[in-house]
Scaffold this motif. Structure first.
Motif, PDB file in Angstrom:
ATOM      1  N   ARG A 154     -62.817 -20.259   9.765  1.00  0.00           N
ATOM      2  CA  ARG A 154     -62.621 -18.943  10.360  1.00  0.00           C
ATOM      3  C   ARG A 154     -61.190 -18.820  10.872  1.00  0.00           C
ATOM      4  O   ARG A 154     -60.571 -19.795  11.252  1.00  0.00           O
ATOM      5  N   GLY A 155     -60.721 -17.600  10.895  1.00  0.00           N
ATOM      6  CA  GLY A 155     -59.372 -17.303  11.368  1.00  0.00           C
ATOM      7  C   GLY A 155     -58.755 -16.244  10.484  1.00  0.00           C
ATOM      8  O   GLY A 155     -59.422 -15.640   9.639  1.00  0.00           O
ATOM      9  N   TRP A 156     -57.473 -15.998  10.688  1.00  0.00           N
ATOM     10  CA  TRP A 156     -56.738 -15.010   9.913  1.00  0.00           C
ATOM     11  C   TRP A 156     -56.160 -15.662   8.666  1.00  0.00           C
ATOM     12  O   TRP A 156     -55.774 -16.824   8.689  1.00  0.00           O
ATOM     13  N   ALA A 157     -56.086 -14.888   7.592  1.00  0.00           N
ATOM     14  CA  ALA A 157     -55.606 -15.429   6.321  1.00  0.00           C
ATOM     15  C   ALA A 157     -55.032 -14.305   5.466  1.00  0.00           C
ATOM     16  O   ALA A 157     -55.290 -13.123   5.697  1.00  0.00           O
ATOM     17  N   LEU A 158     -54.278 -14.713   4.469  1.00  0.00           N
ATOM     18  CA  LEU A 158     -53.862 -13.779   3.431  1.00  0.00           C
ATOM     19  C   LEU A 158     -55.079 -13.438   2.586  1.00  0.00           C
ATOM     20  O   LEU A 158     -55.947 -14.290   2.375  1.00  0.00           O
ATOM     21  N   LEU A 161     -53.904 -18.897  11.993  1.00  0.00           N
ATOM     22  CA  LEU A 161     -53.887 -18.760  10.537  1.00  0.00           C
ATOM     23  C   LEU A 161     -54.617 -19.920   9.875  1.00  0.00           C
ATOM     24  O   LEU A 161     -54.513 -21.068  10.330  1.00  0.00           O
ATOM     25  N   CYS A 162     -55.342 -19.619   8.814  1.00  0.00           N
ATOM     26  CA  CYS A 162     -56.083 -20.634   8.059  1.00  0.00           C
ATOM     27  C   CYS A 162     -55.214 -21.243   6.963  1.00  0.00           C
ATOM     28  O   CYS A 162     -54.198 -20.673   6.570  1.00  0.00           O
ATOM     29  N   PHE A 163     -55.700 -22.366   6.476  1.00  0.00           N
ATOM     30  CA  PHE A 163     -55.100 -23.030   5.323  1.00  0.00           C
ATOM     31  C   PHE A 163     -53.608 -23.312   5.602  1.00  0.00           C
ATOM     32  O   PHE A 163     -53.269 -23.692   6.698  1.00  0.00           O
ATOM     33  N   ASP A 164     -52.769 -23.098   4.587  1.00  0.00           N
ATOM     34  CA  ASP A 164     -51.320 -23.256   4.751  1.00  0.00           C
ATOM     35  C   ASP A 164     -50.638 -21.890   4.830  1.00  0.00           C
ATOM     36  O   ASP A 164     -49.468 -21.742   4.495  1.00  0.00           O
ATOM     37  N   HIS A 165     -51.361 -20.881   5.299  1.00  0.00           N
ATOM     38  CA  HIS A 165     -50.832 -19.528   5.270  1.00  0.00           C
ATOM     39  C   HIS A 165     -49.678 -19.311   6.247  1.00  0.00           C
ATOM     40  O   HIS A 165     -48.851 -18.420   6.027  1.00  0.00           O
TER      41      HIS A 165
END
Length: 147
Positions: free
Chosen positions: A36-40, A124-128
């Motif tokens: 969960r979180g913000w992402a592209l 931000l999630c992942f490597d975003h």
């Protein structure tokens, strides 16, 4: 995992969209699912689907926006970029007309505009975060990441 199992495992292709409006704001989505979180906006490329078509499809599904692909920005392939599995993401810089209104759909609980100073960097999630730092560097300097 046996050597044979490792030999036949391959990373999964994904695509992400950096959607910008004429004012330089970008769209982020709030993910419904883990992590969960913000992402592209983005996701997995379907079998038989061209990368750009996958990017446009994912952007439409998650934001409701019809995007124009400006350029293939960079491909991010660090095996640790997604905690769930090894993915390789081809990221596109995209644009939409002024007055476009994103609406969260599919895997997105919410979609909205952010200026660079409003980006929720810590959420931000992942490597975003890395992708967006590269993107804003490019918008300010005209220089894109090369490797």
């Amino acid at each position: 995992m046996t050597p044979a199992e490792q030999r036949f495992r391959t990373p999964l292709p994904t695509t992400d969209a950096i959607i910008a409006d004429p004012d330089g704001r970008i769209v982020l989505i709030l993910r419904k699912n883990e992590p969960r979180g913000w992402a592209l906006p983005g996701g997995f490329v379907d079998y038989g689907e061209e990368l750009g078509a996958g990017c446009r499809r994912e952007a439409k599904e998650e934001t409701g926006l019809d995007v124009e692909l400006v350029l293939q920005f960079f491909t991010y392939s660090d095996p640790r970029r997604d905690p769930r599995k090894h993915t390789i993401s081809t990221v596109y810089a995209c644009r939409v007309p002024s007055g476009s209104h994103p609406v969260g759909g599919d895997d997105a609980a919410e979609a909205r505009w952010f200026t660079e100073s409003e980006v929720p960097w810590d959420d931000l999630c992942f490597d975003h975060g890395e992708i967006l730092r590269d993107y804003f560097h490019w918008t300010h300097t005209g220089h894109r990441r090369q490797t």
